[in-house]
Scaffold this motif. Structure first.
Motif, mmCIF file in Angstrom:
data_model
loop_
_atom_site.group_PDB
_atom_site.id
_atom_site.type_symbol
_atom_site.label_atom_id
_atom_site.label_comp_id
_atom_site.label_asym_id
_atom_site.label_seq_id
_atom_site.Cartn_x
_atom_site.Cartn_y
_atom_site.Cartn_z
ATOM 1 N N PRO A 167 10.651 13.006 -3.578
ATOM 2 C CA PRO A 167 10.987 12.635 -4.956
ATOM 3 C C PRO A 167 10.980 11.142 -5.229
ATOM 4 O O PRO A 167 10.931 10.732 -6.385
ATOM 5 N N ALA A 168 11.022 10.334 -4.160
ATOM 6 C CA ALA A 168 11.049 8.874 -4.341
ATOM 7 C C ALA A 168 10.299 8.209 -3.203
ATOM 8 O O ALA A 168 10.290 8.723 -2.085
ATOM 9 N N GLN A 200 5.049 8.164 -1.006
ATOM 10 C CA GLN A 200 5.886 9.239 -1.524
ATOM 11 C C GLN A 200 5.604 10.569 -0.827
ATOM 12 O O GLN A 200 5.957 11.631 -1.327
ATOM 13 N N GLU A 214 15.460 5.416 -4.235
ATOM 14 C CA GLU A 214 16.656 5.825 -4.965
ATOM 15 C C GLU A 214 17.913 5.634 -4.135
ATOM 16 O O GLU A 214 18.994 6.114 -4.500
ATOM 17 N N GLN A 272 18.334 17.247 -0.602
ATOM 18 C CA GLN A 272 17.137 18.052 -0.350
ATOM 19 C C GLN A 272 17.046 18.339 1.139
ATOM 20 O O GLN A 272 17.447 17.519 1.971
ATOM 21 N N GLU A 332 5.792 16.437 -0.308
ATOM 22 C CA GLU A 332 5.886 15.398 -1.316
ATOM 23 C C GLU A 332 7.366 15.091 -1.570
ATOM 24 O O GLU A 332 8.177 16.002 -1.724
ATOM 25 N N THR A 355 12.713 22.786 0.696
ATOM 26 C CA THR A 355 11.292 22.579 0.446
ATOM 27 C C THR A 355 10.466 22.975 1.667
ATOM 28 O O THR A 355 10.786 22.573 2.783
#
Length: 287
Positions: free
Chosen positions: A280-281, A250, A207, A231, A278, A7
Motif C-alpha cells: 500500500p505504500a 511499492q 506511511e 496487513q 503489491e 494478502t
C-alpha cells in the motif's frame, strides 16, 4: 477497529537455499543465498544472476556505501568486507575481537554510518546465539559498540532522515528503536512495537509502518508504531526477510524457505523462494 488485510503472494523465483538480507539496488533485488556463499540479483522477470561468491556460508549480509561499493558481513569470520572497483574483496573492518558469536545484519545510513548487529557474548550451553550487540563503523573507519543486550538481533532499518534506527529483537517479540546522534551513537532505546510473533528481516514504508518477516508463523506483517497490525501476507513456509522494491518501490518481496532448525540450515535442500505482493505504500529509508 478495521480488520487487517490478509494478502496472497505470487511466486517470483525459486530454487534458492535460504534467501536473506534482501536489498533493492540498481533495479534488481539482491539477496544472500545462505549455505552457498552466493550473492544473487534477480530482475523483474525473475531471472537470477550470481553476481558474487563470497568466502562465507552463513550468516552473511550486504549493503552499499554511499559511493556505491558493496559491503559484505562475513558473520562467523567477524569480517566486514568491501568490494573494490576491480571486483576484489578487501577487509573494511575487523570485528572478530568484539564478539564470541557470529555477526548477522548490516544497514548503512544516509551519512555513511555502518551498523552491524549480532555478535555479543558466547551463547549459553544449548543456545545458538547469546545476547546481541550493535556496532558502528564510522566513515572514518573507527569501530565501536553502540548497543548491547539485543535479544537475537535481526533485521535493521533507518528512517529517511537518518535520525532513527529500528532493530528486530526476534527472541523478545518486538521491534526496538534508537535515536541516532550526530556522531552515529544510539540513544533513547525504546519499544517501537510489541509483536505477536518473531520478527526477522524488516523494512520501512512511506506511511511510517514496518514490514517484518516471521519464520515460525510463516508470514510477513505490516505494523504501525505501537503494534497495530495493518496487513498480513501468509505463505506456506518460513518468511526470513522482506524488502520493498520494484520500479516505484511499492512491491513487497518476501524471502521464504522451509525451516528445519539451525542444524539443517546448510544442506542440499533448495526450498528457498522469492514471493511478491503489491504494497500500500512505497519503501523509504535504508536499506
Amino acid at each position: 477497529m478495521q480488520k487487517p488485510l490478509v494478502t496472497p503472494a505470487r511466486l517470483v523465483t525459486e530454487g534458492l537455499a535460504f534467501g536473506e538480507s534482501p536489498r533493492w539496488h540498481d533495479d534488481r533485488l539482491w539477496l544472500c543465498n545462505w549455505g552457498t556463499g552466493e550473492i544473487v540479483a534477480i530482475d523483474a522477470g525473475g531471472n537470477k544472476e550470481v553476481v558474487l561468491t563470497v568466502p562465507a556460508v552463513l550468516p552473511y549480509s550486504i549493503d552499499w556505501l554511499p559511493d556505491g561499493r558493496l559491503l559484505v558481513v562475513s558473520g562467523r569470520e567477524g569480517l566486514l568486507l568491501r568490494q573494490e572497483a576491480d571486483g576484489s574483496l578487501v577487509i573494511h573492518a575487523d570485528l572478530h575481537d568484539l564478539s564470541k558469536s557470529p555477526w548477522n545484519e548490516i544497514v548503512v545510513d544516509g551519512r555513511g554510518n555502518i551498523y552491524v548487529n549480532g555478535g555479543g557474548p558466547a551463547p549459553a550451553p544449548g543456545e545458538h546465539f547469546g545476547p546481541g550487540t550493535i556496532v558502528l563503523i564510522g566513515p572514518d573507519g573507527a569501530v565501536r559498540q553502540v548497543a548491547e543486550d539485543i535479544a537475537f538481533a535481526n533485521g535493521m532499518a533507518v528512517t529517511p532522515d537518518s535520525q532513527t534506527l529500528i532493530v528486530a529483537e526476534s527472541h523478545a517479540n518486538r521491534l526496538t528503536a534508537f535515536d541516532i546522534a550526530a556522531d552515529g551513537s544510539l540513544a533513547n532505546r525504546r519499544i517501537w512495537a510489541d509483536l505477536d510473533g518473531y520478527p526477522d528481516g524488516i523494512c520501512l514504508d512511506a506511511e511510517g509502518a514496518v514490514w517484518y518477516a516471521d519464520v515460525p508463523n510463516k508470514h510477513c506483517v505490516r505494523v504501525r508504531e505501537g503494534g497495530e497490525v495493518l496487513q498480513t501476507v501468509t505463505v506456506d513456509r518460513g518468511c526470513f526477510a522482506c524488502m520493498l522494491g520494484g520500479a516505484d518501490r511499492q512491491t513487497l518481496f518476501i524471502l521464504a524457505a522451509e525451516w528445519r532448525g539451525f542444524e539443517h540450515m546448510v544442506s542440499d535442500a533448495r526450498t528457498g523462494r522469492v514471493l511478491s505482493v503489491e504494497a500500500p505504500a512505497p519503501g523509504i529509508g535504508w536499506p
